[in-house]
Write a protein that holds these residues in place. Structure first.
Motif, PDB file in Angstrom:
ATOM      1  N   ALA A 132      -8.058  -0.323  -0.276  1.00 48.65           N
ATOM      2  CA  ALA A 132      -7.092  -0.987   0.592  1.00 48.65           C
ATOM      3  C   ALA A 132      -7.783  -1.595   1.809  1.00 48.65           C
ATOM      4  CB  ALA A 132      -6.024   0.010   1.033  1.00 48.65           C
TER       5      ALA A 132
ATOM      6  N   PHE B   7      -1.740  -1.989 -11.107  1.00 48.41           N
ATOM      7  CA  PHE B   7      -2.248  -0.670 -10.746  1.00 48.41           C
ATOM      8  C   PHE B   7      -1.202   0.400 -11.058  1.00 48.41           C
ATOM      9  CE2 PHE B   7      -2.165   2.598  -7.425  1.00 48.41           C
ATOM     10  CZ  PHE B   7      -3.435   3.149  -7.507  1.00 48.41           C
ATOM     11  N   LEU B   8       0.033   0.155 -10.633  1.00 51.01           N
ATOM     12  CA  LEU B   8       1.114   1.112 -10.887  1.00 51.01           C
ATOM     13  C   LEU B   8       1.482   1.153 -12.376  1.00 51.01           C
ATOM     14  CD1 LEU B   8       3.367   0.252  -7.815  1.00 51.01           C
ATOM     15  CD2 LEU B   8       1.898   2.253  -8.101  1.00 51.01           C
TER      16      LEU B   8
ATOM     17  N   VAL C 155      -1.647  -4.758  -7.422  1.00 52.29           N
ATOM     18  CA  VAL C 155      -0.996  -3.478  -7.130  1.00 52.29           C
ATOM     19  C   VAL C 155       0.062  -3.160  -8.183  1.00 52.29           C
ATOM     20  CG1 VAL C 155       0.463  -2.255  -5.469  1.00 52.29           C
ATOM     21  CG2 VAL C 155      -1.482  -3.586  -4.660  1.00 52.29           C
TER      22      VAL C 155
ATOM     23  N   TRP D 118      -8.368  -3.715  -9.434  1.00 54.44           N
ATOM     24  CA  TRP D 118      -7.271  -2.787  -9.155  1.00 54.44           C
ATOM     25  C   TRP D 118      -6.974  -1.925 -10.381  1.00 54.44           C
ATOM     26  CZ3 TRP D 118      -4.856  -0.868  -5.091  1.00 54.44           C
ATOM     27  CH2 TRP D 118      -4.927  -1.529  -3.869  1.00 54.44           C
TER      28      TRP D 118
ATOM     29  N   GLY E 105       3.265   5.638  -5.770  1.00 53.93           N
ATOM     30  CA  GLY E 105       2.969   5.684  -7.191  1.00 53.93           C
ATOM     31  C   GLY E 105       1.938   6.739  -7.533  1.00 53.93           C
TER      32      GLY E 105
ATOM     33  N   LEU F 157      -8.213   5.071  -3.048  1.00 52.50           N
ATOM     34  CA  LEU F 157      -7.198   4.078  -2.693  1.00 52.50           C
ATOM     35  C   LEU F 157      -7.360   3.564  -1.256  1.00 52.50           C
ATOM     36  CD1 LEU F 157      -4.710   2.459  -3.474  1.00 52.50           C
ATOM     37  CD2 LEU F 157      -3.289   4.421  -2.834  1.00 52.50           C
TER      38      LEU F 157
ATOM     39  N   ALA G 220       1.785   1.694  -3.553  1.00 48.68           N
ATOM     40  CA  ALA G 220       0.660   2.254  -4.301  1.00 48.68           C
ATOM     41  C   ALA G 220       0.510   3.748  -4.028  1.00 48.68           C
ATOM     42  CB  ALA G 220      -0.624   1.513  -3.935  1.00 48.68           C
ATOM     43  N   HIS G 221       0.671   4.137  -2.766  1.00 47.50           N
ATOM     44  CA  HIS G 221       0.556   5.558  -2.408  1.00 47.50           C
ATOM     45  C   HIS G 221       1.663   6.380  -3.063  1.00 47.50           C
ATOM     46  CE1 HIS G 221       0.149   9.207  -0.043  1.00 47.50           C
ATOM     47  NE2 HIS G 221       1.401   9.074   0.334  1.00 47.50           N
TER      48      HIS G 221
ATOM     49  N   LEU H 269       0.818  -1.205   0.000  1.00 53.11           N
ATOM     50  CA  LEU H 269       0.000   0.000   0.000  1.00 53.11           C
ATOM     51  C   LEU H 269       0.858   1.263   0.000  1.00 53.11           C
ATOM     52  CD1 LEU H 269      -2.869  -1.127   2.385  1.00 53.11           C
ATOM     53  CD2 LEU H 269      -2.773  -1.157  -0.110  1.00 53.11           C
TER      54      LEU H 269
ATOM     55  N   ALA I  91      -7.160   2.225 -10.838  1.00 58.54           N
ATOM     56  CA  ALA I  91      -6.099   3.016 -11.456  1.00 58.54           C
ATOM     57  C   ALA I  91      -6.658   3.938 -12.541  1.00 58.54           C
ATOM     58  CB  ALA I  91      -5.034   2.092 -12.051  1.00 58.54           C
TER      59      ALA I  91
END
Length: 476
Positions: free
Chosen positions: A86, A126-127, A123, A433, A69, A82, A66-67, A63, A437
């Protein structure tokens, strides 16, 4: 002139990225996920799980990545989406772990461990999506390519070599040791296709034909796309025996069409077509008729099945939720394993039994917030494609949640769909996911400050600088 405020002293609006708020909400989401994992160990084994440090570190790393990113690639994106996702994903992992303990699964066979791996893949994608799609408008160029890809994905389960039938529904394909549901990928591709097509043809589709009972019906010449989607939905219902996907895809198109044209007639015609198709399928195909009968009279076919189809899942799920009541029995005090596939299709009754109606309402509120943030993104989007893309993505989450919760509570017939982010299921988790995004990408583009025009003072200073340069050149 005493009330006049000079322009230089007027407050200036500053665009805030709100990434700090997102980080705080992510910490709360991690507390829920890791806390639920610890509560499962205390409730079932009367001790905190020995692997909670490794599990918590892995979850935090995912996470935080992800944050970071989002902070780097979409700094002005919605700060709430997000953390909501999560929290649902982390809480779902804890519930799946509780069911693993009840089944006595080993560490290598545990569904929670597999789900954490799928979350990692989700994830990462997602990125990758945020990086590869710097502007959502570039996706409009692939409108028809996405539509063709979606059709191919829906056909794959019907192929004899790779197609696989599970629990009466042929919606899976085998990729070596891994089973994959291509309909989840088709869902995302169809949203892109619908948004791109309707952004271009919305004006023609918005023209009204005849008026019936106060509703402006569409013109007959414009019914082609709707009829095509109707045929595809019926094919999914009949050939793949999947009522959930059929309702999801068709409802997704009708809702997007209504938002694009603002004509209630499309909702009316779409509803009539779908109702007629379902009635015809019930009359002509035995497996559809059996599914509806076990839904209408579940206690009549429990424990004795009808043509091999039992209502045991639905009945056990209803009993479990009734036993849970308002606040539930508590982790370890219920018997959610009595429901087949409790970690996937029937995770909602498992939660209702041990945590009660209160927890279910909180989860439904989280889903409602995800849909609300998606629709809010559609409202502030600066282009038609972005608006329709956001509406389609938010609607896909809403419809999938409705179909699952409606099925396990007896509101509609049971389907094979999984609860987004909560249930065990790799293809569904990864696809959702990617949906998040794309929503964050549209949100970032919509909330990002526009380039500002130079002020009069800047223009005057630039002109003065040019004059000075000219004078210096003349002097030389």
């Amino acid at each position: 002139m005493s009330g006049f405020t000079p322009a230089s002293s007027m407050p200036v609006f500053v665009h805030r990225s709100r990434r700090g708020a997102e980080l705080v909400l992510l910490i709360l989401a991690l507390a829920v996920g890791i806390g639920a994992y610890a509560a499962v160990g205390l409730g079932v084994q009367e001790k905190i799980p020995v692997d909670i440090a490794g599990y918590g570190t892995w979850l935090v790393a995912l996470l935080v990545a992800a944050h970071i990113g989002v902070r780097l690639l979409a700094p002005y994106a919605d700060p709430v989406l997000l953390p909501l996702v999560a929290m649902l994903n982390g809480f779902g992992l804890a519930v799946i772990h509780r069911l693993d303990l009840a089944a006595g699964a080993s560490e290598s066979d545990a569904f929670a461990r597999q789900q954490l791996i799928w979350m990692t893949i989700g994830v990462v994608l997602f990125l990758v999506t945020l990086f590869v799609v710097p502007d959502h408008r570039m996706l409009q160029r692939f409108t028809y390519t996405a539509g063709l890809g979606a059709v191919v994905m829906l056909i794959l389960p019907m192929l004899p070599l790779i197609g696989k039938e599970i629990n009466g529904a042929r919606i899976w394909i085998n990729l070596g040791p891994v089973s994959f549901q291509p309909g989840e990928v088709a869902k995302v591709l169809l949203v892109i296709c619908f948004a791109g097509y309707l952004a271009v043809h919305r004006d023609a589709l918005a023209l009204a034909g005849r008026r019936f009972v106060g509703i402006d019906l569409p013109r007959g010449r414009d019914l082609g796309p709707l009829l095509m989607m109707w045929v595809i939905s019926l094919a999914i219902l009949v050939l793949q025996r999947d009522l959930g996907s059929s309702l999801l895809f068709y409802g997704l198109f009708v809702v997007t069409l209504y938002v694009a044209t603002e004509r209630k007639g499309w909702i009316f015609v779409g509803g009539v077509l779908f109702a007629g198709g379902v009635f015809a399928a019930i009359s002509l195909f035995s497996h559809v008729r059996v599914r509806v009968l076990t839904w209408l009279n579940p206690f009549d076919y429990y424990p004795d099945p009808l043509n091999g189809t039992s209502s045991g899942q639905l009945v056990e799920g209803l009993f479990g939720m009734a036993w849970g009541g308002m606040i539930g029995r508590g982790f370890g005090s219920g018997e959610p394993w009595r429901v087949p596939y409790a970690n996937s299709d029937f995770i909602i009754p498992a939660i209702g039994e041990e945590l009660g109606l209160t927890a279910l309402l909180a989860l439904l509120l989280c889903y409602g917030l995800i849909v609300e943030r998606g629709l809010r993104t559609a409202i502030v989007a600066r282009d038609d494609f972005g608006k329709l893309l956001s509406v389609g993505l938010a609607t896909s989450v809403a419809l999938q949640t409705f179909v699952v919760v409606g099925g396990v509570t007896g509101l509609i017939p049971l389907t094979g769909l999984t609860t987004p982010f909560l249930s065990y299921g790799g293809s569904s988790l990864v696809a959702n996911w990617v949906i998040v995004a794309l929503l964050l990408r549209v949100s970032d583009q919509s909330r990002r400050p526009l380039p500002t025009a130079p002020s009069d003072e800047d223009l005057a200073a630039e002109e003065t600088q040019i004059v000075k340069l000219d004078k210096g050149a003349m002097t030389k």
